[in-house]
Design a protein around this motif. Structure first.
Motif, PDB file in Angstrom:
ATOM      1  N   ILE A 148     101.222   0.198 -11.550  1.00 45.15           N
ATOM      2  CA  ILE A 148     101.551   1.556 -12.015  1.00 45.15           C
ATOM      3  C   ILE A 148     100.304   2.159 -12.645  1.00 45.15           C
ATOM      4  CG2 ILE A 148     102.971   2.960 -13.583  1.00 45.15           C
ATOM      5  CD1 ILE A 148     104.960   0.562 -13.685  1.00 45.15           C
ATOM      6  N   VAL A 149      99.940   3.366 -12.217  1.00 45.44           N
ATOM      7  CA  VAL A 149      98.889   4.131 -12.900  1.00 45.44           C
ATOM      8  C   VAL A 149      99.562   5.415 -13.377  1.00 45.44           C
ATOM      9  CG1 VAL A 149      96.663   5.293 -12.666  1.00 45.44           C
ATOM     10  CG2 VAL A 149      97.132   3.209 -11.341  1.00 45.44           C
ATOM     11  N   VAL A 220     102.535   0.127 -21.468  1.00 39.85           N
ATOM     12  CA  VAL A 220     102.292  -1.109 -20.711  1.00 39.85           C
ATOM     13  C   VAL A 220     103.270  -2.198 -21.159  1.00 39.85           C
ATOM     14  CG1 VAL A 220     100.598  -2.930 -20.210  1.00 39.85           C
ATOM     15  CG2 VAL A 220      99.857  -0.538 -20.405  1.00 39.85           C
ATOM     16  N   HIS A 221     103.261  -2.500 -22.458  1.00 37.58           N
ATOM     17  CA  HIS A 221     104.043  -3.646 -22.954  1.00 37.58           C
ATOM     18  C   HIS A 221     105.540  -3.385 -22.913  1.00 37.58           C
ATOM     19  CE1 HIS A 221     100.291  -5.492 -23.915  1.00 37.58           C
ATOM     20  NE2 HIS A 221      99.994  -4.643 -24.897  1.00 37.58           N
ATOM     21  N   GLY A 233     101.035  -4.669 -12.702  1.00 38.60           N
ATOM     22  CA  GLY A 233      99.791  -4.147 -13.300  1.00 38.60           C
ATOM     23  C   GLY A 233     100.060  -2.722 -13.773  1.00 38.60           C
ATOM     24  N   ILE A 234      99.728  -2.436 -15.028  1.00 37.91           N
ATOM     25  CA  ILE A 234     100.010  -1.089 -15.558  1.00 37.91           C
ATOM     26  C   ILE A 234      98.812  -0.573 -16.328  1.00 37.91           C
ATOM     27  CG2 ILE A 234     101.565   0.326 -16.986  1.00 37.91           C
ATOM     28  CD1 ILE A 234     103.669  -1.879 -16.784  1.00 37.91           C
ATOM     29  N   ASN A 252     101.687   7.062 -10.427  1.00 35.68           N
ATOM     30  CA  ASN A 252     101.282   6.538  -9.123  1.00 35.68           C
ATOM     31  C   ASN A 252     101.688   5.077  -9.080  1.00 35.68           C
ATOM     32  OD1 ASN A 252      99.005   4.809  -7.698  1.00 35.68           O
ATOM     33  ND2 ASN A 252      99.200   6.756  -6.595  1.00 35.68           N
ATOM     34  N   ILE A 253     102.429   4.664  -8.046  1.00 43.49           N
ATOM     35  CA  ILE A 253     102.860   3.259  -7.980  1.00 43.49           C
ATOM     36  C   ILE A 253     102.468   2.637  -6.646  1.00 43.49           C
ATOM     37  CG2 ILE A 253     104.770   3.373  -9.618  1.00 43.49           C
ATOM     38  CD1 ILE A 253     106.703   3.831  -7.354  1.00 43.49           C
ATOM     39  N   GLU A 254     102.175   1.336  -6.693  1.00 44.46           N
ATOM     40  CA  GLU A 254     101.895   0.561  -5.486  1.00 44.46           C
ATOM     41  C   GLU A 254     103.024  -0.457  -5.349  1.00 44.46           C
ATOM     42  OE1 GLU A 254      97.910  -0.955  -5.363  1.00 44.46           O
ATOM     43  OE2 GLU A 254      98.272  -2.056  -3.503  1.00 44.46           O
TER      44      GLU A 254
END
Ligand code: 2RA
Length: 342
Positions: A148-149, A220-221, A233-234, A252-254
């Motif tokens: 995740i961005v 993130v946490h 991953g964030i 944005n997600i992968e």
């Protein structure tokens, strides 16, 4: 038996939203106790036609209380354990207990199962996290998210009533040709303050050693804990923008497997608490001005990110005070009452 309810921080932006929602949702309560700091004690607030006097919060304020809704702030750290000791369930909007392994961190539509094992304190996630995970949960369940961005555009209401008032004052002063005052943002406790009107502040809360802010690391946490998946991953960039109420997020997600735009829309449309507003041909997309005072989180600008095998871009907007704070906490209380967890 209807619960006796206390609200800590009743006079702040989130506290006021608690009272508004309790009335709107006909939240069941026997007695209601409004608590705040000494500074706000004595204020009279009307709820459902009855006038309540705000009392200064002390440990004994929670005698006989079944559910304590904490609007947030430093008092949570000391008063939450005192309230639990007196038999209350505490739903806390501060960050004090969110990462405590004994404290469920809950968005009722996302991870209600976490509510079935608690030790008296339930943590309400950070507003920007709540808004994001509402959009990501249905996607993650179907096509596991690998990365995740997120960039956020956070309303001044996140910094409280004083910040809301400061934005208004700055715009008024600028239009009147008067000098601008900046005393609140990025955070009242920091040594420097900057104008937010017609500006963006790339700092929310304090900086950590690695150059991220606490706000960014909360996303993130807390997301890892709520989705119970620490492999994602964030990375986050959280920005303060001159908007009053709703937070907007570019996500944005992968994914681990393919998901079309139409499948994504289907998943989101079927998820309680999410609404899709996504019709570029009609210039329909979520905007803070039109998503405020709404219960749902709105998702639009849904499109593939072809720079990676299975990528998606989402634009997510939610009312920071409502679903981002007060509504989520109230929904936790409603769930616990409905499932005899109180
Ligand atoms: C903010 N998320 O927006 C933080 C606290 N509400 O300032």
């Amino acid at each position: 038996k209807k619960p006796n309810v206390a609200i800590l921080g009743a006079t702040g932006a989130v506290g006021q939203e608690f009272l508004k929602l309790i009335a709107e949702r006909n939240f069941p309560f026997n007695n209601l106790k409004l608590l705040a700091s000494e500074r706000s004690a004595g204020k009279q607030i009307e709820v459902l036609g009855k006038t309540y006097t705000v009392e200064e919060a002390t440990p004994d304020s929670f005698n006989g209380i079944d559910i304590a809704l904490f609007a947030g702030g430093a008092a949570s750290k000391t008063l939450a354990p005192e309230a639990v000791r007196r038999g209350a369930i505490v739903i806390d909007n501060s960050s004090a207990f969110r990462m405590d392994p004994d404290v469920p961190l809950v968005v009722p539509e996302v991870n209600p199962e976490a509510l079935h094992s608690h030790k008296g304190i339930i943590a309400n996630p950070n507003c920007s996290t709540i808004i994001m995970v509402m959009a990501l949960k249905p996607i993650h369940d179907r096509a596991k998210i690998k990365r995740i961005v997120v960039s956020t555009y956070q309303a001044v209401s996140g910094a409280g009533k004083e910040a809301i008032d400061e934005l208004t004052e700055q715009v008024t002063d600028i239009l009147a040709g008067r000098p601008v005052q900046a005393n609140i943002l990025p955070s009242a406790s920091l040594p420097k303050h900057y104008q937010i009107a017609f500006n963006l502040l790339p700092q929310i809360d304090v900086f950590l050693e690695d150059g991220y802010t606490k706000e960014e690391m909360k996303m993130v946490h807390e997301t890892h804990k709520i989705l119970n998946d620490y492999s994602i991953g964030i990375t986050a960039t959280t920005i303060r923008v001159p908007v009053y109420r709703s937070h907007s997020e570019s996500v944005n997600i992968e994914l681990a497997s393919d998901l079309s735009v139409d499948e994504t829309k289907e998943l989101l449309a079927g998820f309680q608490g999410v609404s899709i507003l996504d019709n570029p041909a009609e210039m329909e997309y979520p905007m803070p001005l039109f998503c405020s005072d709404k219960d749902d989180v709105y998702v639009g600008r849904i499109r593939k990110d072809t720079s990676v095998p299975y990528g998606l871009n989402l634009w997510v907007v939610g009312d920071q005070i409502r679903k981002g704070a007060a509504l989520n906490a109230l929904q936790i209380a409603e769930y616990m009452i409905a499932h005899q967890l109180v």
